[in-house]
Write an enzyme that holds these catalytic residues in place. Structure first.
Site, PDB file in Angstrom:
ATOM      1  N   HIS A  19      -3.244  -5.163   1.760  1.00 15.39           N
ATOM      2  CA  HIS A  19      -2.801  -5.256   2.919  1.00 15.39           C
ATOM      3  C   HIS A  19      -2.848  -6.622   3.387  1.00 15.39           C
ATOM      4  O   HIS A  19      -3.563  -7.064   4.325  1.00 15.39           O
ATOM      5  CB  HIS A  19      -3.404  -4.578   4.090  1.00 15.39           C
ATOM      6  CG  HIS A  19      -3.265  -3.006   3.964  1.00 15.39           C
ATOM      7  ND1 HIS A  19      -2.506  -2.336   5.028  1.00 15.39           N
ATOM      8  CD2 HIS A  19      -3.982  -2.095   3.336  1.00 15.39           C
ATOM      9  CE1 HIS A  19      -2.553  -1.205   4.550  1.00 15.39           C
ATOM     10  NE2 HIS A  19      -3.399  -0.770   3.546  1.00 15.39           N
ATOM     11  N   CYS A  23       0.878  -1.164  -0.126  1.00 13.20           N
ATOM     12  CA  CYS A  23       0.163  -0.045  -0.034  1.00 13.20           C
ATOM     13  C   CYS A  23       1.009   1.418  -0.036  1.00 13.20           C
ATOM     14  O   CYS A  23       1.562   1.697  -1.102  1.00 13.20           O
ATOM     15  CB  CYS A  23      -0.969  -0.039   1.138  1.00 13.20           C
ATOM     16  SG  CYS A  23      -2.546   0.836   0.914  1.00 13.20           S
ATOM     17  N   ARG A  60      -7.972   2.452   0.840  1.00 12.57           N
ATOM     18  CA  ARG A  60      -7.382   3.667   0.109  1.00 12.57           C
ATOM     19  C   ARG A  60      -6.022   3.366  -0.852  1.00 12.57           C
ATOM     20  O   ARG A  60      -5.075   3.964  -0.572  1.00 12.57           O
ATOM     21  CB  ARG A  60      -7.217   4.919   0.932  1.00 12.57           C
ATOM     22  CG  ARG A  60      -8.611   5.631   1.615  1.00 12.57           C
ATOM     23  CD  ARG A  60      -8.184   6.595   2.587  1.00 12.57           C
ATOM     24  NE  ARG A  60      -7.795   6.174   3.721  1.00 12.57           N
ATOM     25  CZ  ARG A  60      -6.907   6.329   4.361  1.00 12.57           C
ATOM     26  NH1 ARG A  60      -5.529   6.994   3.688  1.00 12.57           N
ATOM     27  NH2 ARG A  60      -6.430   5.779   5.375  1.00 12.57           N
ATOM     28  N   GLU A 107      -0.963  -8.048   5.608  1.00 15.72           N
ATOM     29  CA  GLU A 107      -0.673  -8.178   6.880  1.00 15.72           C
ATOM     30  C   GLU A 107      -1.896  -8.276   7.881  1.00 15.72           C
ATOM     31  O   GLU A 107      -2.043  -8.377   8.988  1.00 15.72           O
ATOM     32  CB  GLU A 107       0.364  -7.087   7.568  1.00 15.72           C
ATOM     33  CG  GLU A 107      -0.385  -5.714   7.831  1.00 15.72           C
ATOM     34  CD  GLU A 107      -0.431  -5.072   6.549  1.00 15.72           C
ATOM     35  OE1 GLU A 107      -0.303  -5.813   5.344  1.00 15.72           O
ATOM     36  OE2 GLU A 107      -0.886  -3.672   6.730  1.00 15.72           O
TER      37      GLU A 107
HETATM   38  N1  GLN Z   1      -3.741   6.659   0.708  1.00 15.49           N
HETATM   39  C1  GLN Z   1      -2.334   6.166   1.382  1.00 15.49           C
HETATM   40  C2  GLN Z   1      -1.212   6.741   0.721  1.00 15.49           C
HETATM   41  O1  GLN Z   1      -1.178   7.734  -0.123  1.00 15.49           O
HETATM   42  C3  GLN Z   1      -1.852   4.647   1.266  1.00 15.49           C
HETATM   43  C4  GLN Z   1      -3.220   3.818   2.113  1.00 15.49           C
HETATM   44  C5  GLN Z   1      -2.743   2.699   2.871  1.00 15.49           C
HETATM   45  O2  GLN Z   1      -1.449   2.652   2.825  1.00 15.49           O
HETATM   46  N2  GLN Z   1      -3.501   1.913   3.266  1.00 15.49           N
HETATM   47  O3  GLN Z   1      -0.239   6.783   1.462  1.00 15.49           O
END
Ligand code: GLN
Length: 205
Positions: free
Chosen positions: A181, A87, A146, A183
């Protein structure tokens, strides 16, 4: 009683400046690995591989610079340190970040364009079952929060899984990144695969 210091190798570090580092460390410990939290250049020097967690890539970018870790990690990446980013970690490792903050930095070690929050507001977070051939036949349940969206993949990048045709798990050399994710679920196959195929190969010498 004589004590012998036993160093157990490899040590898999988890970048612990911000975000979901504790959950990654638990997974690695559950797999029987030696792990350590990385907050300083000295911490980094003591690990053989690094996990970059989810969280907020803009905040992590700032903290990487202020702690002096940015240049040290870049140097280790240059020498092939096995690294797994999830992410926000994917954003930090990508070549080009779209919709990032202007001062946001990335290591540029995996030839991807990723758009921050690229799945949009309406699907802020979602879950999906993914086919991941390197992990076997059973689908992998993936949680996206996100998430960054991969918009371009370079020729040297291996796509290991897609969701609706969009790459979500990819590898280039010793760098692996996921937009979700792993984890946060009980299925630890990606962490195990990263350690067995990349970390062990890189540290076997
Ligand atoms: N939107 C976050 C970012 O731009 C990433 C989201 C996440 O790691 N769950 O860093």
């Amino acid at each position: 009683v004589d004590r012998v210091a036993v160093s157990s190798r490899p040590v898999v570090g988890v970048l612990a400046l911000q975000g979901a580092f504790a959950a990654h460390q638990r997974v690695l410990a559950d797999l029987g690995l030696a792990t350590a939290q990385v907050r300083t250049p000295d911490d980094l020097a003591a690990v053989d591989a690094l996990v970059m967690p989810g969280g907020e890539s803009t905040t992590m970018s700032k903290l990487l610079v202020s702690t002096g870790l940015f240049d040290e990690i870049a140097a280790r990446l240059d020498t092939g340190m096995p690294t797994f980013g999830t992410c926000a970690g994917m954003i930090l490792l990508a070549r080009d970040v779209l919709d990032g903050r202007p001062d946001q930095r990335s290591f540029g070690v995996i030839d991807l364009d990723v758009r921050r929050n690229g799945y949009g507001r309406q699907v802020d977070s979602f879950e999906a079952d993914l086919e991941v051939p390197v992990l076997g036949d059973d689908a992998l349940h993936a949680v996206f929060i996100r998430a960054p969206k991969v918009e371009r993949v370079g020729d040297d990048v291996d796509v290991l899984a897609r969701h609706h045709d969009v790459p979500v798990l990819v590898r280039q050399g010793n760098v692996v990144v996921a937009s979700f994710h792993p984890e946060l679920t009980d299925d630890h196959r990606i962490h195990r695969w990263f350690v067995d195929t990349i970390v062990h190969a890189a540290t076997a010498a």
